[in-house]
Motif scaffolding. Structure first.
Motif, PDB file in Angstrom:
ATOM      1  N   ILE A 136       4.872  33.834 -21.376  1.00 51.47           N
ATOM      2  CA  ILE A 136       4.501  32.912 -20.310  1.00 51.47           C
ATOM      3  C   ILE A 136       3.076  32.468 -20.609  1.00 51.47           C
ATOM      4  CG2 ILE A 136       4.063  32.662 -17.829  1.00 51.47           C
ATOM      5  CD1 ILE A 136       6.076  35.065 -17.494  1.00 51.47           C
ATOM      6  N   ILE A 137       2.868  31.172 -20.727  1.00 48.27           N
ATOM      7  CA  ILE A 137       1.540  30.637 -20.998  1.00 48.27           C
ATOM      8  C   ILE A 137       0.869  30.317 -19.663  1.00 48.27           C
ATOM      9  CG2 ILE A 137       0.210  28.791 -22.098  1.00 48.27           C
ATOM     10  CD1 ILE A 137       2.578  28.545 -24.094  1.00 48.27           C
ATOM     11  N   VAL A 138      -0.316  30.853 -19.482  1.00 48.19           N
ATOM     12  CA  VAL A 138      -1.054  30.664 -18.235  1.00 48.19           C
ATOM     13  C   VAL A 138      -1.720  29.286 -18.262  1.00 48.19           C
ATOM     14  CG1 VAL A 138      -2.976  31.506 -16.839  1.00 48.19           C
ATOM     15  CG2 VAL A 138      -1.423  33.133 -17.952  1.00 48.19           C
ATOM     16  N   MET A 139      -1.447  28.475 -17.255  1.00 44.16           N
ATOM     17  CA  MET A 139      -2.034  27.140 -17.175  1.00 44.16           C
ATOM     18  C   MET A 139      -3.383  27.155 -16.471  1.00 44.16           C
ATOM     19  SD  MET A 139       1.413  24.919 -16.535  1.00 44.16           S
ATOM     20  CE  MET A 139       0.520  23.474 -16.083  1.00 44.16           C
ATOM     21  N   GLY A 140      -3.594  28.125 -15.589  1.00 50.08           N
ATOM     22  CA  GLY A 140      -4.866  28.227 -14.891  1.00 50.08           C
ATOM     23  C   GLY A 140      -5.020  29.619 -14.308  1.00 50.08           C
ATOM     24  N   VAL A 141      -6.211  30.157 -14.388  1.00 47.97           N
ATOM     25  CA  VAL A 141      -6.497  31.474 -13.813  1.00 47.97           C
ATOM     26  C   VAL A 141      -7.126  31.239 -12.449  1.00 47.97           C
ATOM     27  CG1 VAL A 141      -7.745  33.638 -14.093  1.00 47.97           C
ATOM     28  CG2 VAL A 141      -6.837  32.456 -16.112  1.00 47.97           C
ATOM     29  N   GLU A 142      -6.398  31.555 -11.406  1.00 47.78           N
ATOM     30  CA  GLU A 142      -6.866  31.311 -10.046  1.00 47.78           C
ATOM     31  C   GLU A 142      -7.656  32.497  -9.490  1.00 47.78           C
ATOM     32  OE1 GLU A 142      -6.525  28.207  -9.206  1.00 47.78           O
ATOM     33  OE2 GLU A 142      -5.296  27.930 -10.986  1.00 47.78           O
ATOM     34  N   LYS A 143      -7.308  33.681  -9.938  1.00 49.39           N
ATOM     35  CA  LYS A 143      -8.041  34.880  -9.513  1.00 49.39           C
ATOM     36  C   LYS A 143      -7.980  35.865 -10.658  1.00 49.39           C
ATOM     37  CE  LYS A 143      -8.328  38.515  -6.063  1.00 49.39           C
ATOM     38  NZ  LYS A 143      -7.769  39.082  -4.835  1.00 49.39           N
ATOM     39  N   LEU A 144      -9.131  36.420 -10.977  1.00 53.75           N
ATOM     40  CA  LEU A 144      -9.215  37.379 -12.058  1.00 53.75           C
ATOM     41  C   LEU A 144     -10.173  38.471 -11.641  1.00 53.75           C
ATOM     42  CD1 LEU A 144      -8.666  38.165 -15.045  1.00 53.75           C
ATOM     43  CD2 LEU A 144     -10.677  36.817 -15.626  1.00 53.75           C
ATOM     44  N   GLY A 145      -9.722  39.674 -11.628  1.00 51.66           N
ATOM     45  CA  GLY A 145     -10.624  40.747 -11.236  1.00 51.66           C
ATOM     46  C   GLY A 145     -10.059  42.106 -11.489  1.00 51.66           C
ATOM     47  N   LEU A 146     -10.926  43.073 -11.415  1.00 56.28           N
ATOM     48  CA  LEU A 146     -10.532  44.459 -11.558  1.00 56.28           C
ATOM     49  C   LEU A 146     -10.944  45.278 -10.349  1.00 56.28           C
ATOM     50  CD1 LEU A 146     -11.554  44.999 -15.292  1.00 56.28           C
ATOM     51  CD2 LEU A 146      -9.261  44.620 -14.400  1.00 56.28           C
ATOM     52  N   GLU A 147     -11.408  44.591  -9.293  1.00 57.48           N
ATOM     53  CA  GLU A 147     -11.868  45.312  -8.102  1.00 57.48           C
ATOM     54  C   GLU A 147     -10.709  46.015  -7.420  1.00 57.48           C
ATOM     55  OE1 GLU A 147     -14.411  43.336  -5.282  1.00 57.48           O
ATOM     56  OE2 GLU A 147     -15.227  42.071  -6.880  1.00 57.48           O
ATOM     57  N   ILE A 148     -10.959  47.266  -7.043  1.00 58.82           N
ATOM     58  CA  ILE A 148      -9.981  48.056  -6.313  1.00 58.82           C
ATOM     59  C   ILE A 148     -10.512  48.265  -4.904  1.00 58.82           C
ATOM     60  CG2 ILE A 148      -8.882  50.327  -6.176  1.00 58.82           C
ATOM     61  CD1 ILE A 148      -9.130  50.443  -9.245  1.00 58.82           C
ATOM     62  N   PRO A 149      -9.728  47.935  -3.894  1.00 56.08           N
ATOM     63  CA  PRO A 149     -10.205  48.168  -2.514  1.00 56.08           C
ATOM     64  C   PRO A 149     -10.482  49.661  -2.302  1.00 56.08           C
ATOM     65  CG  PRO A 149      -8.194  46.857  -2.531  1.00 56.08           C
ATOM     66  CD  PRO A 149      -8.395  47.342  -3.917  1.00 56.08           C
ATOM     67  N   VAL A 150     -11.670  49.974  -1.784  1.00 53.28           N
ATOM     68  CA  VAL A 150     -12.006  51.381  -1.515  1.00 53.28           C
ATOM     69  C   VAL A 150     -12.336  51.575  -0.051  1.00 53.28           C
ATOM     70  CG1 VAL A 150     -12.707  52.080  -3.821  1.00 53.28           C
ATOM     71  CG2 VAL A 150     -14.377  50.982  -2.344  1.00 53.28           C
TER      72      VAL A 150
END
Length: 150
Positions: A136-150
Motif C-alpha cells: 500500500i503506497i501512502v499518499m499522505g501522512v496525516e498523523k505520525l507519532g510514537l506518543e503513548i497516552p500515560v
C-alpha cells in the motif's frame, strides 16, 4: 509509576530536549527530583530511547509504504529468520507480527520506487517463506507519532 512520572513522560514525549528544570517547574518538582525519576525510568526500560524525528522529505526518503507479508510456513525458526531480516533493514521503520490473513505488516520508507523494487527482491522474492506480499503506497501522512497516552 506515579502521577509525577506520568507528567514527566507526557512532557518528554512531546520534546525530550525539555530541561529538567523546566519540567520541574511545570509539575512542581525540583530539577534533581526530575533527574532521578528520568534516570530510574531509563534504567527500568520505561524510557526505551531518546530520538529525533526526522522529516522524510528533507532526508531523501519521501515514499512511505505499508506492506503486508503472507508466509508459506509458520515454523518458528523461519519466522525468527524473517524478523531478523526485517530488523536489519533500515528502510523498515516498523515491523508488526500480526494475526489475521497476513503474518507481518511493515511500515517502510524509501527514496524511490526502484529502491523499493530492489528491496522486494531481497526481502520478499528472495525468501522461500514469503508466499506473497501486498503493498500500500501512502499518499499522505496525516498523523505520525510514537506518543503513548500515560
Amino acid at each position: 509509576m506515579d502521577p509525577f512520572d506520568k507528567q514527566i513522560l507526557t512532557i518528554l514525549q512531546k520534546d525530550n530536549q525539555t530541561s529538567q528544570r523546566d519540567i520541574g517547574a511545570q509539575i512542581g518538582l525540583s530539577a534533581a527530583a526530575v533527574q532521578r525519576r528520568i534516570k530510574k525510568m531509563r534504567a527500568s526500560g520505561v524510557i526505551r530511547a531518546d530520538i529525533s524525528v526526522l522529516d522524510r522529505e528533507k532526508t531523501g526518503s519521501p515514499i512511505t509504504l505499508m506492506v503486508e507479508i503472507f508466509l508459506e510456513s509458520e515454523k518458528i525458526e523461519q519466522i525468527d529468520a524473517l524478523k531478523k531480516k526485517f530488523l536489519a533493514t533500515p528502510q523498515v521503520q516498523q515491523c508488526y507480527y500480526v494475526t489475521g490473513e497476513s503474518d507481518f505488516v511493515l511500515i517502510m520508507v524509501v527514496s524511490s520506487m526502484s529502491e523499493y523494487e530492489q528491496l522486494t527482491r531481497t526481502l520478499f522474492f528472495g525468501s522461500q517463506n514469503v508466499r506473497k506480499f501486498r503493498t500500500i503506497i501512502v499518499m499522505g501522512v496525516e498523523k505520525l507519532g510514537l506518543e503513548i497516552p500515560v
